[in-house]
Design an enzyme around this catalytic site. Structure first.
Site, short mmCIF file in Angstrom:
data_model
loop_
_atom_site.label_atom_id
_atom_site.label_comp_id
_atom_site.label_asym_id
_atom_site.label_seq_id
_atom_site.Cartn_x
_atom_site.Cartn_y
_atom_site.Cartn_z
CE LYS A 86 64.66 -2.28 -36.21
NZ LYS A 86 65.07 -1.10 -37.00
CD GLU A 129 55.25 9.82 -30.42
OE1 GLU A 129 54.49 10.12 -31.36
OE2 GLU A 129 56.43 10.16 -30.35
CB CYS A 183 55.09 12.50 -34.20
SG CYS A 183 55.93 12.95 -32.69
CD GLU A 227 53.02 11.34 -39.52
OE1 GLU A 227 53.25 10.12 -39.62
OE2 GLU A 227 53.16 11.97 -38.46
P1 NAI Z 1 58.31 2.80 -39.55
O1 NAI Z 1 57.19 3.12 -38.66
O2 NAI Z 1 58.10 1.67 -40.49
O3 NAI Z 1 59.64 2.48 -38.72
C1 NAI Z 1 59.88 2.88 -37.39
C2 NAI Z 1 60.71 1.81 -36.70
O4 NAI Z 1 60.01 0.57 -36.68
C3 NAI Z 1 62.05 1.50 -37.39
O5 NAI Z 1 63.03 1.22 -36.40
C4 NAI Z 1 61.73 0.25 -38.19
O6 NAI Z 1 62.86 -0.53 -38.48
C5 NAI Z 1 60.79 -0.47 -37.24
N1 NAI Z 1 59.89 -1.43 -37.91
C6 NAI Z 1 59.42 -1.40 -39.18
N2 NAI Z 1 58.63 -2.46 -39.40
C7 NAI Z 1 58.59 -3.19 -38.28
C8 NAI Z 1 57.94 -4.40 -37.88
N3 NAI Z 1 57.16 -5.06 -38.71
N4 NAI Z 1 58.12 -4.85 -36.62
C9 NAI Z 1 58.89 -4.17 -35.76
N5 NAI Z 1 59.53 -3.04 -36.07
C10 NAI Z 1 59.40 -2.54 -37.30
O7 NAI Z 1 58.69 4.13 -40.32
P2 NAI Z 1 59.53 4.36 -41.65
O8 NAI Z 1 59.27 3.28 -42.65
O9 NAI Z 1 60.93 4.58 -41.28
O10 NAI Z 1 58.87 5.72 -42.15
C11 NAI Z 1 57.61 5.67 -42.82
C12 NAI Z 1 56.71 6.79 -42.43
O11 NAI Z 1 56.39 6.73 -41.05
C13 NAI Z 1 57.28 8.18 -42.59
O12 NAI Z 1 57.11 8.63 -43.89
C14 NAI Z 1 56.49 8.99 -41.61
O13 NAI Z 1 55.28 9.43 -42.19
C15 NAI Z 1 56.16 8.01 -40.51
N6 NAI Z 1 57.03 8.17 -39.32
C16 NAI Z 1 56.47 8.76 -38.23
C17 NAI Z 1 57.24 8.99 -37.12
C18 NAI Z 1 56.66 9.66 -35.92
O14 NAI Z 1 57.41 10.16 -35.08
N7 NAI Z 1 55.37 9.71 -35.79
C19 NAI Z 1 58.67 8.62 -37.07
C20 NAI Z 1 59.14 7.97 -38.27
C21 NAI Z 1 58.33 7.77 -39.34
#
Ligand code: NAI
Ligand code: MG
Length: 463
Positions: free
Chosen positions: A178, A253, A287, A388
């Site tokens: 996904k 992660e 990250c 972050e």
């Molecule tokens: P997110 O953590 O909400 O999304 C990551 C993935 O999870 C996406 O594929 C999303 O569709 C999915 N997702 C979202 N809600 C879900 C749920 N309830 N159940 C299952 N899957 C779900 O991240 P988002 O909204 O894209 O970015 C928000 C913040 O997250 C960023 O500003 C950043 O700070 C952080 N982030 C950190 C990452 C890392 O590598 N540590 C990577 C991406 C974002």
């Protein structure tokens, strides 16, 4: 207007198929700020279809009849195809996430190496014969779990997906990917190669859509046995708790606020390059970004001055251009989030050394660019030092001595990575074990490898 854009399809049971809702999500190009393709807005119905296909492939298809070496061969086939198509795949990633082409192409090639590593491991998954205190032969064997779901973020879609599916497939599981709703195209392009690599029907599937729909449906689905998630700590926590209802295996992660620590005895030329690469590579959207720069007080002013000098020469612009150092940030909500944190830092009393806002250089056009930003006079208790940001924003924090550096470094809710810059081997070894971080780099930064475990302390994740 968006109707004329290329439309992607879901990849389920080894076919590109129409999705149930007929709704699409426009995927934007961060360099132009304009949509460039349409991604299927998948639903619970589509997710169930993919899970059923993966379950069928796991139970009764050709896949469980392959031996481990044959599974390895398929992974190698895919690796070779990825290597051959690295430029094309890298270019699609850039169009979707705005990161530099050089880095994205290198990531695709690196993802091929990850596949090869796990291809070689497939026929080396051995159990043990255990001495018995009974009159019995006791042995263990590893078995695949079944359907595994990979929930992937937008910063590095292909490599992140491959890091999850390669071990799962090597061990004989089937998978559903996904992707993030912001960057789904490259993973769907990758599925064209999965077909060519010869994987049996239904072994690898992709359902695109929003996290609240497709992501949540995977988390809730009783046939999904393991979730591997990369993304924000907030979403990770919600997934962890929801997955508990069906007692799933979960790997998380999550975020970081990693300290990059420069001692007065460091090679400062290298430390400056490491500090800049640690925070500005990928526009800070990783990250493991070294977002807190801890500098020993005795060299603080000189170091900041030289850092400023170096960072000021960074070029911004088209991420496809090999001369560009810093590209745009991946999506509009992220741009707004970074700018909000810049305002918060200023309100908290941090001093802006360079940057501090949206980039308006002509070469940035209408793209989503943030000026590389350095804040000094940051206290570790400020939000800019604790939360972050996921952007090109560096907080410089002075420290007195080793003990003080360690205290500041560990005083944060995350623990993914840390960097140490010192010529003192005693100090390097000692602090490496005292820092609460999954990875500690000495005199380098942001070097990760498939041969090495990757994980974090505290809110940076589990597994
Ligand atoms: P997110 O953590 O909400 O999304 C990551 C993935 O999870 C996406 O594929 C999303 O569709 C999915 N997702 C979202 N809600 C879900 C749920 N309830 N159940 C299952 N899957 C779900 O991240 P988002 O909204 O894209 O970015 C928000 C913040 O997250 C960023 O500003 C950043 O700070 C952080 N982030 C950190 C990452 C890392 O590598 N540590 C990577 C991406 C974002
Ligand atoms: Mg996009």
């Amino acid at each position: 207007m968006t109707n004329s854009l290329p439309k992607y399809k879901l990849y389920i049971d080894s076919e590109f198929i129409e999705h149930a809702s007929k709704e699409y999500i426009a995927s934007d190009n961060p360099f132009t700020g304009q949509p460039w393709c349409l991604i299927p807005q998948g639903t619970i119905e589509d997710t169930d279809r993919a899970v059923q296909a993966a379950q069928k492939a796991f139970k009764s298809g050709e896949w469980p009849r392959l031996n481990a070496s044959q599974r390895g061969e398929l992974l190698n086939n895919l690796a070779n195809l990825m290597q051959q198509n690295a430029s094309e795949l890298g270019e699609v990633e850039v169009r979707d996430n705005g990161k530099l082409f050089i880095e994205m192409k290198a990531q695709v090639i690196y993802a091929a190496s990850i596949l090869r590593y796990y291809a070689g491991l497939a026929d080396k998954i051995e159990g043990a014969v255990i001495p018995s205190d009974k009159d019995a032969l006791i042995y263990t064997r590893y078995e695949p779990l079944g359907v595994c779901a990979a929930i992937v973020p937008w910063n590095s879609p292909i490599i992140c997906a491959v890091f999850k599916i390669a071990p799962a497939l090597s061990a004989g599981n089937t998978v559903i990917i996904k992707p993030s709703e912001y960057t789904s195209a490259s993973i769907l392009e990758l599925m064209k190669l999965v077909g060519k690599a010869g994987f049996p029907k239904g072994v690898i599937n992709v359902v695109t859509g929003f996290g609240k729909d497709v992501g949540a449906a995977l988390v809730a689905h009783p046939l999904v046995k393991k979730l591997s998630f990369t993304g924000s700590s907030q979403t990770g926590a919600a997934i962890y708790s929801d997955a508990a209802k069906s007692i799933k295996h979960v790997g998380l992660e999550l975020g970081g606020k990693s300290p990059n620590i420069v001692f007065e005895d460091a090679n400062l030329d290298n430390a400056i390059k490491g500090a800049v690469a640690g925070i500005y590579a990928a526009s800070g959207q990783t990250c493991i970004a070294g977002s807190r720069l801890l500098v020993q007080s005795s060299i603080h002013d000189e170091f900041v001055e030289r850092l400023k000098e170096f960072a000021q020469h960074a070029t911004m612009g088209d991420p496809m251009d090999i001369k560009t150092n810093i590209g745009p940030v991946t999506n509009q909500p992220q741009l707004e989030k970074i700018l909000r944190y810049i305002d918060i830092a200023k309100e908290e009393g941090a001093k802006t050394v360079i940057g501090g806002g949206k980039a308006t250089r002509p070469e940035c056009g209408c793209g989503w660019f943030v000026e590389p930003t350095i804040f000094t006079e940051v206290d570790n208790n400020m939000r800019i030092a604790q939360e972050e940001v996921f952007g090109p924003v560096l907080s410089v924090i002075p420290f007195k001595d080793e003990e003080n550096a360690l205290k500041i470094a560990n005083d944060v809710e995350f623990g993914l990575a840390a960097g140490l810059w010192t010529e003192n081997i005693r100090r390097a070894v000692k602090l490496s074990s005292q820092l609460e971080a999954g990875t500690v780099w000495v005199n380098t930064y942001r070097a990760i490898s498939y041969t090495t475990p990757f994980g974090g302390y505290k809110k940076s994740g589990i597994g």
